[in-house]
Design a protein around this motif. Structure first.
Motif, PDB file in Angstrom:
ATOM      1  N   THR A 123       0.723  -1.281  -0.078  1.00 29.08           N
ATOM      2  CA  THR A 123       0.198   0.015  -0.125  1.00 29.08           C
ATOM      3  C   THR A 123       0.776   1.431  -0.063  1.00 29.08           C
ATOM      4  O   THR A 123       0.248   2.309  -0.290  1.00 29.08           O
TER       5      THR A 123
ATOM      6  N   GLY B  32       3.160   1.667  -2.085  1.00 29.18           N
ATOM      7  CA  GLY B  32       3.769   2.006  -3.426  1.00 29.18           C
ATOM      8  C   GLY B  32       5.059   1.066  -3.623  1.00 29.18           C
ATOM      9  O   GLY B  32       5.590   1.542  -4.724  1.00 29.18           O
TER      10      GLY B  32
ATOM     11  N   ASP C 289       6.188   4.765  -5.745  1.00 25.44           N
ATOM     12  CA  ASP C 289       5.174   4.939  -6.778  1.00 25.44           C
ATOM     13  C   ASP C 289       4.530   4.103  -7.988  1.00 25.44           C
ATOM     14  O   ASP C 289       4.226   4.448  -8.873  1.00 25.44           O
ATOM     15  N   TRP C 290       4.817   2.818  -7.437  1.00 32.73           N
ATOM     16  CA  TRP C 290       4.521   1.778  -8.364  1.00 32.73           C
ATOM     17  C   TRP C 290       2.897   1.752  -8.181  1.00 32.73           C
ATOM     18  O   TRP C 290       2.343   1.876  -6.973  1.00 32.73           O
ATOM     19  N   ALA C 291       2.068   1.157  -9.411  1.00 36.19           N
ATOM     20  CA  ALA C 291       0.884   1.418  -9.002  1.00 36.19           C
ATOM     21  C   ALA C 291       0.162  -0.038  -9.726  1.00 36.19           C
ATOM     22  O   ALA C 291      -0.917  -0.135  -8.986  1.00 36.19           O
ATOM     23  N   LYS C 292       0.790  -0.454 -10.658  1.00 33.74           N
ATOM     24  CA  LYS C 292       0.143  -1.803 -11.402  1.00 33.74           C
ATOM     25  C   LYS C 292       1.369  -2.569 -11.742  1.00 33.74           C
ATOM     26  O   LYS C 292       2.540  -2.119 -12.011  1.00 33.74           O
TER      27      LYS C 292
ATOM     28  N   LYS D 149       3.856   3.170 -13.347  1.00 35.35           N
ATOM     29  CA  LYS D 149       3.925   3.583 -12.042  1.00 35.35           C
ATOM     30  C   LYS D 149       2.668   4.799 -11.981  1.00 35.35           C
ATOM     31  O   LYS D 149       1.968   4.997 -12.771  1.00 35.35           O
ATOM     32  N   SER D 150       2.470   5.557 -10.861  1.00 38.06           N
ATOM     33  CA  SER D 150       1.461   6.401 -10.707  1.00 38.06           C
ATOM     34  C   SER D 150       1.346   7.418 -11.584  1.00 38.06           C
ATOM     35  O   SER D 150       0.359   8.216 -11.813  1.00 38.06           O
ATOM     36  N   ASP D 151       2.497   7.887 -12.339  1.00 44.30           N
ATOM     37  CA  ASP D 151       2.631   9.012 -13.047  1.00 44.30           C
ATOM     38  C   ASP D 151       2.292   8.259 -14.494  1.00 44.30           C
ATOM     39  O   ASP D 151       2.378   9.380 -15.402  1.00 44.30           O
TER      40      ASP D 151
ATOM     41  N   THR E 252       3.359   9.126 -20.598  1.00 42.69           N
ATOM     42  CA  THR E 252       2.871   8.915 -19.272  1.00 42.69           C
ATOM     43  C   THR E 252       1.346   8.975 -19.176  1.00 42.69           C
ATOM     44  O   THR E 252       0.715   9.378 -18.204  1.00 42.69           O
TER      45      THR E 252
ATOM     46  N   GLN F  90      -2.239   2.868 -19.104  1.00 48.20           N
ATOM     47  CA  GLN F  90      -3.352   2.650 -18.068  1.00 48.20           C
ATOM     48  C   GLN F  90      -3.368   1.024 -17.692  1.00 48.20           C
ATOM     49  O   GLN F  90      -3.465   0.890 -16.618  1.00 48.20           O
TER      50      GLN F  90
ATOM     51  N   ASN G 172      -4.803   5.661 -21.635  1.00 46.17           N
ATOM     52  CA  ASN G 172      -5.648   6.254 -20.871  1.00 46.17           C
ATOM     53  C   ASN G 172      -7.113   6.565 -21.982  1.00 46.17           C
ATOM     54  O   ASN G 172      -8.304   6.959 -21.619  1.00 46.17           O
TER      55      ASN G 172
END
Length: 220
Positions: A57, A59, A92-95, A107-109, A141, A144, A158
């Motif tokens: 959680t 990241g 900042d890792w997201a997926k 990443k989240s960016d 950037t 998705q 996106n």
């Protein structure tokens, strides 16, 4: 092997452990769920062929199992790691998506990153070179989602456009051009979800319809 997260944030695994992909040490295979460590802040998981990936959680990115071809992203290309290892220090890792011999993450960016075997250009970094640590794919950037097959990769942006790269000999790129950089598949912008299989692909559009292409010998 199987990975699972409980509602309390704990991580569990079961199945084959020949490459230490369960993250519970050098122990025999198990047909019962076994807890991985004691942390309660796991957020996302992905099971590859012989390695595992997970996000916390906070990241941070963690991998374990077979490190052949550098698929764990630890900067080396050998060894079996029998417990979760942090990949770098980024938060900042997201997926994530664990493939056969490679790994990918967003990443989240909105940037896309890849590492591991680069056979057929599956990483999409413009080379065919193995990567032992995460490398950014292009400069966009607006990524998705991403999904690794055995020899190809699919990704969504996106804006709902569909992209693919790697091998395409059996149509798994949906008419896209095989290669080592992301190429847009078609011109539509209503794609919502994707998954790359061994040599086939599936996707769902925003209207809820399901689409498939690629290897179909067994009706995939």
């Amino acid at each position: 092997h199987v990975l699972a997260i409980k509602s309390d944030g704990s991580l569990w695994s079961w199945g084959f452990n020949g490459s230490r992909q369960l993250g519970i040490g050098n122990v025999p295979d198990t047909n019962k769920a076994v807890r991985v460590g004691t942390a309660n802040n796991w957020a996302m998981i992905s099971a590859g062929a012989s390695h595992s990936m997970a996000l916390k959680t906070d990241g941070t990115l963690w991998t374990w199992g077979n490190n052949g071809f550098g698929r764990l992203g630890l900067g080396t290309a050998s060894g079996l790691f029998n417990s979760p290892q942090q990949v770098g220090t980024a938060t900042d890792w997201a997926k994530i998506d664990a493939g056969n011999l490679s790994s990918m993450a967003l990443k989240s960016d909105g940037t896309l990153w890849a590492w591991g075997s680069n056979s057929g250009g599956i990483l999409g970094d413009g080379t065919f070179s193995q990567r032992n640590a995460p490398v950014q794919i292009g400069t966009d950037t607006d990524w998705q989602a991403v999904s690794l097959g055995v020899s190809h990769t699919l990704a969504l942006k996106n804006n709902g456009t569909l992209w693919g790269w790697g091998a395409g000999g059996v149509g798994q790129l949906g008419g896209g051009t095989p290669g080592n950089t992301p190429q847009q598949i078609g011109v539509l912008s209503d794609w919502a979800k994707i998954i790359a299989g061994s040599e086939s692909s599936l996707a769902i559009k925003t209207n809820g319809t399901l689409w498939g292409w690629g290897w179909n010998t067994s009706g995939e």
